[in-house]
Scaffold this active site. Structure first.
Site, PDB file in Angstrom:
ATOM      1  N   LYS A  51       0.844  -1.206   0.000  1.00 60.29           N
ATOM      2  CA  LYS A  51       0.000   0.000   0.000  1.00 60.29           C
ATOM      3  C   LYS A  51       0.876   1.252   0.000  1.00 60.29           C
ATOM      4  O   LYS A  51       0.629   2.208  -0.746  1.00 60.29           O
ATOM      5  CB  LYS A  51      -0.923  -0.002   1.234  1.00 60.29           C
ATOM      6  N   GLN A  95      -4.244  -1.704   9.809  1.00 58.11           N
ATOM      7  CA  GLN A  95      -4.195  -3.015   9.149  1.00 58.11           C
ATOM      8  C   GLN A  95      -4.763  -4.110  10.068  1.00 58.11           C
ATOM      9  O   GLN A  95      -4.437  -4.188  11.245  1.00 58.11           O
ATOM     10  CB  GLN A  95      -2.744  -3.341   8.764  1.00 58.11           C
ATOM     11  N   ASP A 118     -11.104   2.658   4.530  1.00 57.15           N
ATOM     12  CA  ASP A 118     -11.451   1.232   4.483  1.00 57.15           C
ATOM     13  C   ASP A 118     -12.969   1.031   4.511  1.00 57.15           C
ATOM     14  O   ASP A 118     -13.457  -0.051   4.209  1.00 57.15           O
ATOM     15  CB  ASP A 118     -10.849   0.504   5.702  1.00 57.15           C
TER      16      ASP A 118
END
Ligand code: NAD
Length: 293
Positions: A51, A95, A118
């Site tokens: 990412k 994460q 997200d």
């Protein structure tokens, strides 16, 4: 049979991102993404690295917080609060999965919903259900929907069967497919681990999205002739013939299912590259909404 290339469509999404980044740069704005990792899970580390690299390749501002596994809940929340307040950061993601002593739901709730790229914050889950376009949709199902649109698959009036009900993939996928508009307007059935006679349901599907987490689970007997199959699965299976000792396979038994399909996504090169492309796209959207540009 059409093989839907996620690599190709992700390339198109990233080209669109590049154009938007240039536009924002002309206004003196650079979208910024912060990725927070707690602990040293190797797969999570690899995701965070890729990412960060993708951000840098595109010219986004990227910040990586790699915290030790011993980080307390309060310390992690302090990092999130700092990022919420940082004007150079427009997207924040922590994460998953964090170590067991961290309350993941509480951490997600601490992220400013305007920076929740997200799409896991309850405000964004609600916005998806409400079809409010200012919300953030989880990257993987958003990428699956984009694949269907780009491949010219008509979802309107189609019977779509989503296998899996996770908050990351299955549930938001079902909401996207039933929402009004392009890539939506489908009649949606959600199947999961408690579903009785799965095959009887999937054989009625025009479109199947498989998000199960079991290698090669969906077999030819589950699929009718002419169906479209989107394989979300990323599973490691041992393979001693390869140097690294494993290969990545999807949730679909590709070799037996593909010949029956009108269109199918491969693994790798299907949904995987779309997820990160949609993350970049969500970060730019967050930046535009926050800055009003
Ligand atoms: P999860 O474990 O949270 O959910 C799996 C779902 O499958 C559950 O809802 C469960 O009810 C259902 N299921 C399990 N066994 C079943 C059965 N026998 N019949 C019907 N349904 C069954 O997993 P997830 O996070 O939703 O991920 C699913 C898969 O997608 C995994 O392989 C994961 O690695 C992959 N994934 C890929 C990406 C990507 O970027 N391509 C992103 C996220 C997840």
């Amino acid at each position: 049979m059409q093989i839907i290339s996620g690599t190709e469509v992700a390339g198109k999404v990233l080209t669109e991102c590049t154009a938007q980044i240039s536009e924002l740069a002309a206004a003196g704005i650079r979208p910024g993404l912060a990725v927070v990792l707690v602990g040293d899970d190797p797969a999570s580390r690899a995701y965070v690295r890729s990412k960060d690299k993708k951000c840098r390749d595109l010219g986004l501002h990227s910040v990586k917080h790699e915290l030790p596994a011993t980080t307390t809940q309060e310390e992690l929340l302090a990092v999130v609060r700092e990022l919420n307040a940082d004007p150079a950061i427009h997207g924040i993601l922590v994460q998953s999965p964090p170590p067991a002593h961290i309350d993941e739901a509480a951490v997600v709730r601490a992220i400013d919903p305007a920076k929740d790229v997200d799409g896991f914050h309850p405000i964004n889950v609600a916005k998806l259900a409400l079809e409010d376009p200012t919300g953030f949709v989880p990257c993987t199902p958003l990428g699956c929907q984009r694949l269907l649109i780009e491949a010219g698959i008509e979802t309107k009036g189609a019977h779509a069967v989503v296998i899996g009900r996770s908050m990351i993939v299955g549930k938001p996928m079902a909401l996207l497919l039933m929402a009004k508009g392009p890539g939506g307007d489908a009649t949606v059935t959600v199947a999961h681990s408690r579903t009785r006679d799965l095959g009887a349901i999937t054989r009625q599907a025009d479109i199947i999205v498989a998000a199960i987490g079991r290698p090669g689970f969906l077999k030819a007997e589950h699929v009718r002739e002419g169906a479209v199959v989107i394989d979300v699965g990323i599973n490691r299976v041992e393979d001693s013939s390869i140097e690294k000792g494993y290969r990545i396979v999807g949730d679909v038994a590709y070799d037996e299912v593909a010949p029956k399909c009108r269109a199918i996504t491969p693994v790798p090169g299907g949904v995987g590259p779309m997820t990160i492309a949609m993350l970049m796209s969500n970060t730019i959207k967050a930046c535009r909404q926050i800055t009003g540009k």
